[in-house]
Each structure stands twice: as structure tokens, then as C-alpha cells.
Design a protein around this motif. Structure first.
Motif, PDB file in Angstrom:
ATOM      1  N   GLY A 180      16.536 -30.718 -25.701  1.00  0.00           N
ATOM      2  CA  GLY A 180      17.913 -30.490 -25.425  1.00  0.00           C
ATOM      3  C   GLY A 180      18.412 -30.276 -24.132  1.00  0.00           C
ATOM      4  N   ILE A 181      19.510 -30.138 -23.998  1.00  0.00           N
ATOM      5  CA  ILE A 181      19.935 -30.034 -22.705  1.00  0.00           C
ATOM      6  C   ILE A 181      20.912 -28.807 -22.595  1.00  0.00           C
ATOM      7  N   ASP A 182      21.338 -28.289 -21.217  1.00  0.00           N
ATOM      8  CA  ASP A 182      21.915 -26.980 -21.339  1.00  0.00           C
ATOM      9  C   ASP A 182      23.570 -27.467 -20.728  1.00  0.00           C
ATOM     10  N   ILE A 183      24.472 -27.171 -21.822  1.00  0.00           N
ATOM     11  CA  ILE A 183      25.710 -27.541 -21.332  1.00  0.00           C
ATOM     12  C   ILE A 183      26.710 -26.491 -21.477  1.00  0.00           C
ATOM     13  N   THR A 184      27.928 -26.448 -21.110  1.00  0.00           N
ATOM     14  CA  THR A 184      28.787 -25.345 -21.144  1.00  0.00           C
ATOM     15  C   THR A 184      30.129 -25.724 -22.001  1.00  0.00           C
ATOM     16  N   VAL A 185      30.511 -25.061 -22.946  1.00  0.00           N
ATOM     17  CA  VAL A 185      31.624 -25.447 -24.051  1.00  0.00           C
ATOM     18  C   VAL A 185      32.336 -24.244 -23.664  1.00  0.00           C
ATOM     19  N   GLY A 186      33.509 -24.461 -23.151  1.00  0.00           N
ATOM     20  CA  GLY A 186      34.400 -23.293 -22.629  1.00  0.00           C
ATOM     21  C   GLY A 186      33.796 -22.572 -21.711  1.00  0.00           C
ATOM     22  N   ASP A 187      33.670 -21.378 -22.027  1.00  0.00           N
ATOM     23  CA  ASP A 187      32.673 -20.562 -20.917  1.00  0.00           C
ATOM     24  C   ASP A 187      31.457 -20.163 -21.371  1.00  0.00           C
ATOM     25  N   GLU A 188      31.211 -21.103 -22.626  1.00  0.00           N
ATOM     26  CA  GLU A 188      29.680 -20.411 -23.007  1.00  0.00           C
ATOM     27  C   GLU A 188      28.641 -21.355 -22.784  1.00  0.00           C
ATOM     28  N   PRO A 189      27.724 -20.885 -22.671  1.00  0.00           N
ATOM     29  CA  PRO A 189      26.565 -21.723 -22.418  1.00  0.00           C
ATOM     30  C   PRO A 189      25.776 -22.186 -23.707  1.00  0.00           C
ATOM     31  N   VAL A 190      25.585 -23.566 -23.832  1.00  0.00           N
ATOM     32  CA  VAL A 190      24.947 -24.000 -25.315  1.00  0.00           C
ATOM     33  C   VAL A 190      23.768 -24.953 -24.820  1.00  0.00           C
ATOM     34  N   HIS A 191      22.806 -24.736 -25.649  1.00  0.00           N
ATOM     35  CA  HIS A 191      21.552 -25.691 -25.588  1.00  0.00           C
ATOM     36  C   HIS A 191      21.894 -26.664 -26.740  1.00  0.00           C
ATOM     37  N   ALA A 192      21.958 -27.970 -26.350  1.00  0.00           N
ATOM     38  CA  ALA A 192      22.267 -29.000 -27.094  1.00  0.00           C
ATOM     39  C   ALA A 192      21.702 -30.241 -27.117  1.00  0.00           C
ATOM     40  N   PHE A 193      21.770 -31.256 -28.026  1.00  0.00           N
ATOM     41  CA  PHE A 193      21.087 -32.527 -27.714  1.00  0.00           C
ATOM     42  C   PHE A 193      22.254 -33.638 -27.207  1.00  0.00           C
ATOM     43  N   PHE A 194      23.222 -33.544 -27.712  1.00  0.00           N
ATOM     44  CA  PHE A 194      24.404 -34.476 -27.386  1.00  0.00           C
ATOM     45  C   PHE A 194      25.221 -33.703 -26.491  1.00  0.00           C
ATOM     46  N   MET A 196      28.883 -33.291 -24.366  1.00  0.00           N
ATOM     47  CA  MET A 196      30.400 -33.090 -24.705  1.00  0.00           C
ATOM     48  C   MET A 196      30.926 -34.256 -23.697  1.00  0.00           C
ATOM     49  N   VAL A 197      31.215 -35.196 -24.319  1.00  0.00           N
ATOM     50  CA  VAL A 197      31.544 -36.429 -23.774  1.00  0.00           C
ATOM     51  C   VAL A 197      33.227 -36.134 -22.982  1.00  0.00           C
ATOM     52  N   GLU A 198      33.269 -36.488 -21.640  1.00  0.00           N
ATOM     53  CA  GLU A 198      34.477 -36.162 -21.108  1.00  0.00           C
ATOM     54  C   GLU A 198      35.310 -37.300 -21.018  1.00  0.00           C
ATOM     55  N   PRO A 199      36.562 -37.486 -21.038  1.00  0.00           N
ATOM     56  CA  PRO A 199      37.200 -38.678 -20.842  1.00  0.00           C
ATOM     57  C   PRO A 199      37.494 -38.826 -19.253  1.00  0.00           C
ATOM     58  N   LEU A 200      37.463 -40.060 -18.874  1.00  0.00           N
ATOM     59  CA  LEU A 200      37.512 -40.495 -17.490  1.00  0.00           C
ATOM     60  C   LEU A 200      38.897 -40.977 -17.328  1.00  0.00           C
ATOM     61  N   ILE A 201      39.817 -40.345 -16.695  1.00  0.00           N
ATOM     62  CA  ILE A 201      41.124 -41.150 -16.481  1.00  0.00           C
ATOM     63  C   ILE A 201      41.508 -41.043 -14.873  1.00  0.00           C
ATOM     64  N   GLU A 202      41.166 -42.141 -14.343  1.00  0.00           N
ATOM     65  CA  GLU A 202      41.546 -42.243 -12.773  1.00  0.00           C
ATOM     66  C   GLU A 202      42.946 -42.821 -12.419  1.00  0.00           C
ATOM     67  N   GLY A 203      43.809 -41.748 -12.371  1.00  0.00           N
ATOM     68  CA  GLY A 203      44.944 -42.050 -11.760  1.00  0.00           C
ATOM     69  C   GLY A 203      45.704 -42.736 -13.117  1.00  0.00           C
ATOM     70  N   PRO A 204      47.163 -42.764 -12.833  1.00  0.00           N
ATOM     71  CA  PRO A 204      47.971 -43.258 -13.921  1.00  0.00           C
ATOM     72  C   PRO A 204      47.610 -44.790 -14.248  1.00  0.00           C
ATOM     73  N   ALA A 205      47.113 -45.196 -15.447  1.00  0.00           N
ATOM     74  CA  ALA A 205      46.882 -46.562 -15.726  1.00  0.00           C
ATOM     75  C   ALA A 205      48.122 -47.027 -16.090  1.00  0.00           C
ATOM     76  N   PRO A 206      48.228 -48.404 -15.244  1.00  0.00           N
ATOM     77  CA  PRO A 206      49.312 -49.312 -15.451  1.00  0.00           C
ATOM     78  C   PRO A 206      49.599 -49.729 -16.942  1.00  0.00           C
ATOM     79  N   ARG A 207      50.762 -49.437 -17.512  1.00  0.00           N
ATOM     80  CA  ARG A 207      51.081 -49.687 -18.523  1.00  0.00           C
ATOM     81  C   ARG A 207      51.900 -50.923 -18.891  1.00  0.00           C
ATOM     82  N   VAL A 208      50.930 -52.087 -19.207  1.00  0.00           N
ATOM     83  CA  VAL A 208      51.464 -53.512 -18.906  1.00  0.00           C
ATOM     84  C   VAL A 208      52.261 -53.829 -20.396  1.00  0.00           C
ATOM     85  N   MET A 209      53.478 -54.142 -20.388  1.00  0.00           N
ATOM     86  CA  MET A 209      54.054 -54.598 -21.551  1.00  0.00           C
ATOM     87  C   MET A 209      54.150 -56.039 -21.722  1.00  0.00           C
TER      88      MET A 209
END
Length: 353
Positions: A180-194, A196-209
């Protein structure tokens, strides 16, 4: 070389030609992320059969997406580039996640509703379970970040829900396994295997129409080839498509507010801004007051300058399919080694012999 610890995972379906929107919204960001984290970039060929089972040339499309990755600047030596079907652990973990996820969760996915339409009973089971496979794609590498667009945010939330349910259901087994790995969910520490994946949004993505309809996204599936600029289009074709792009009769405004209610003008200004790494305000400061007959040639020149090297490299790569296959084979072997370790631990946690 230091140990490869995948942090970024993302994939593109091999359906249709990649276009300018794919490049600005995804590929260019993929390249930039290489300098920050270890990345795995996948051609998700198994996903491509969820909505359409029979393809004329799925292998060719897979090679084409791979060529676009490489031509855009993704380094397959420092990072990993492979096709999904080469690593069977994706499907294996997806089956386990099918047993973790709830039917109600899947029924709430808006993409399934959109793609299945009114004839939901005739949609494939694969289309319904698509988000479960997407979760497996990411978590079989225990990746922590995924660059996503608006259309995939709900699926990423589901990935987090699946990971959390697995972690909670098997909490005791995970602790006993020592994996397992130690992660934080909210403010709670959790021992987990997987993680909590985070979305990666780097700046406003150009919306090409679409070049033919500023209210619709540029799409690989649009029946009109004039609606998009493909990464394989030559310079003359790019210029012709921009010249024929739908506009309105008014001159370009001098301020961004003047683009409201003018979707085609907004789209072309946005494309110019994205290709030149400028803001729309900067573009309008230069071209405000000019007619499209003056602006379009400048946009065409810029698009050709940016895209021509990528197009040339793509064509060179596609003329050497053996090289592309070698890149995919090497990437598949490296990805498979990581996935195999994950699944060995998952088998132990779940209790599979």
C-alpha cells in the motif's frame, strides 16, 4: 538511468485522422509534460472498438496516431509509447473493476447516454463499460495525474470512485500485503493500493471549433473534410481550408468582447492565438479592424509554419511502419513489466491464485 515511475497517463483513440484541435488541445501539452514527469502515452485501440467493432484499417490508424505522437515531439525512449492491446493487463484489471463499479455509476455517464442515443438497449456492453477500462488504463500503472479535457472529467471522477471502493473493500488485505501507499483523501490519511488520480489541467485549453460551423467542435468524425485541418494535410490544403473557413461579413473587432455572438470569428482568432502562444487580446490588437481577407492569409501562413514540420515527420514515419512497430513493441514491453507487477499485487490482494 533512474527507475521509471509513471506519473502521467493519457491515451488517444485510433479513429480517424488527428487534427489541429487534437494537436493544440492534447499533443502539444503531452510534449510539455515530458519535462516535468515520467509519462506513458497510449494508443487506446481497445477503446476504439467499443462504439464501432469493425474498422477498415485499425492497425494503420494505430500507426498513424503513434506517428503523430512522435512527430509532435514525444520521446519514446525517455518515456513510454505503446498500444493498449499489447498489454493484456489493461483488460484483466478492467474486469476486476467491472466487479468493483456499480451499474448505477455507469448509467450516469453522460458520454454513454450521448453515444448510445435513444437506442440504449442496442449499445454494446463495451460502450457501457468504457469508463471501467479507462480506469484500468490509468491505475494499472498506478499513475497519479491525467491530462483531461471537459469531456473526460466525469470518467476521471469515476476512476477515483473505483479506486476508493477497491481501497476500502480490500483495506485489510492491502495492509497485510505491504504494497500500500499512504494518501490523503480530504483531510483523512488513508492506506491505499491505488492512488487518487488528479486531473491535470494546465491553463485554459484552446477549444478549436469546426471551420464550417463555429458552434461545433472540430471533429475527426465530421463528414466534411473542410471542417478540420488534419495533421497530414499539406501546406496548400491547410491554406485552402482556412481560405474557405466560414466567417461573417464584419471586420475583426479591436477587443475580445467584440467576438461575442461571432463564433466563427472567435474560433479563427482563437486558433491564431493558440498557434502563436498569444492571447486573443494580443491578436486583436494587431488585426482589429481588418477584414478576414487580410487576416486569413496571415493565419494560413502561421498554421503552415507550425504544422509543416510535424506533417513532414509524420509522413516520413508512416513510410517506415517497421520503425513505428518497433517503437510500439519496445513501449509495450516496458509498459507490460509495470502492469504485470501491479496485477501480481492485485491478484494477491483480491485472492486470485
Amino acid at each position: 538511468m533512474s527507475e521509471f515511475k509513471p506519473q502521467i497517463f493519457s491515451g488517444v483513440q485510433p479513429t480517424g485522422n488527428l487534427h489541429l484541435g487534437n494537436y493544440l488541445g492534447a499533443l502539444r501539452k503531452f510534449v510539455a509534460l515530458q519535462d516535468q514527469m515520467d509519462c506513458i502515452y497510449c494508443v487506446v485501440d481497445m477503446h476504439s472498438i467499443t462504439a464501432q467493432l469493425v474498422h477498415d484499417d485499425l492497425k494503420g490508424q494505430t500507426r498513424s496516431i503513434t506517428a503523430a505522437y512522435l512527430a509532435s515531439g514525444i520521446d519514446p525512449v525517455k518515456h513510454i509509447v505503446f498500444n493498449q492491446a499489447a498489454v493484456p493487463q489493461h483488460a484483466e484489471l478492467a474486469w476486476i473493476f467491472n466487479c468493483v463499479a456499480r451499474i448505477g455509476w455507469m448509467n450516469r455517464m453522460t458520454q454513454f447516454k450521448d453515444k448510445a442515443g435513444k437506442d440504449r438497449e442496442n449499445a454494446s456492453l463495451g460502450l457501457l463499460a468504457y469508463p471501467s477500462l479507462m480506469a484500468a488504463d490509468i491505475l494499472v500503472y498506478r499513475a497519479t495525474h491525467v491530462p483531461v479535457g471537459d469531456d473526460q472529467k466525469q470518467h476521471l471522477e469515476l476512476t477515483r470512485d473505483i479506486a476508493m471502493k477497491f481501497n476500502l473493500d480490500f483495506a485489510k488485505k492491502i495492509r497485510e500485503s505491504g504494497t500500500g501507499i499512504d494518501i490523503t483523501v480530504g483531510d483523512e490519511p488513508v492506506h491505499a493500493f491505488f492512488p487518487m488520480v488528479e486531473p491535470l489541467i494546465e491553463g485554459p485549453a484552446p477549444r478549436v471549433m469546426s471551420l464550417k460551423d463555429g458552434s461545433k467542435k472540430m471533429s475527426k468524425s465530421d463528414p466534411s473534410d473542410l471542417s478540420r485541418i488534419n495533421l497530414t494535410d499539406d501546406a496548400d490544403t491547410v491554406a485552402r481550408k482556412i481560405r474557405k473557413a466560414k466567417t461573417d461579413p464584419d471586420a475583426l473587432p479591436s477587443e475580445v468582447d467584440g467576438l461575442k455572438g461571432r463564433p466563427e470569428a472567435d474560433n479563427l482568432v482563437g486558433i491564431f492565438a493558440a498557434l502563436s502562444d498569444r492571447t486573443k487580446a494580443d491578436v486583436l490588437a494587431e488585426f482589429g479592424g481588418q477584414q478576414f481577407s487580410q487576416f486569413k492569409p496571415a493565419l494560413a501562413d502561421l498554421a503552415v509554419t507550425v504544422l509543416s514540420p510535424i506533417t513532414a515527420e509524420m509522413r516520413k514515419l508512416l513510410d517506415d511502419p517497421a520503425h513505428i512497430d518497433a517503437v510500439l513493441k519496445d513501449g509495450g514491453e516496458r509498459a507490460g513489466a509495470i502492469a504485470e507487477k501491479t496485477m501480481k499485487d492485485v491478484h494477491n490482494i483480491v485472492g486470485l491464485l
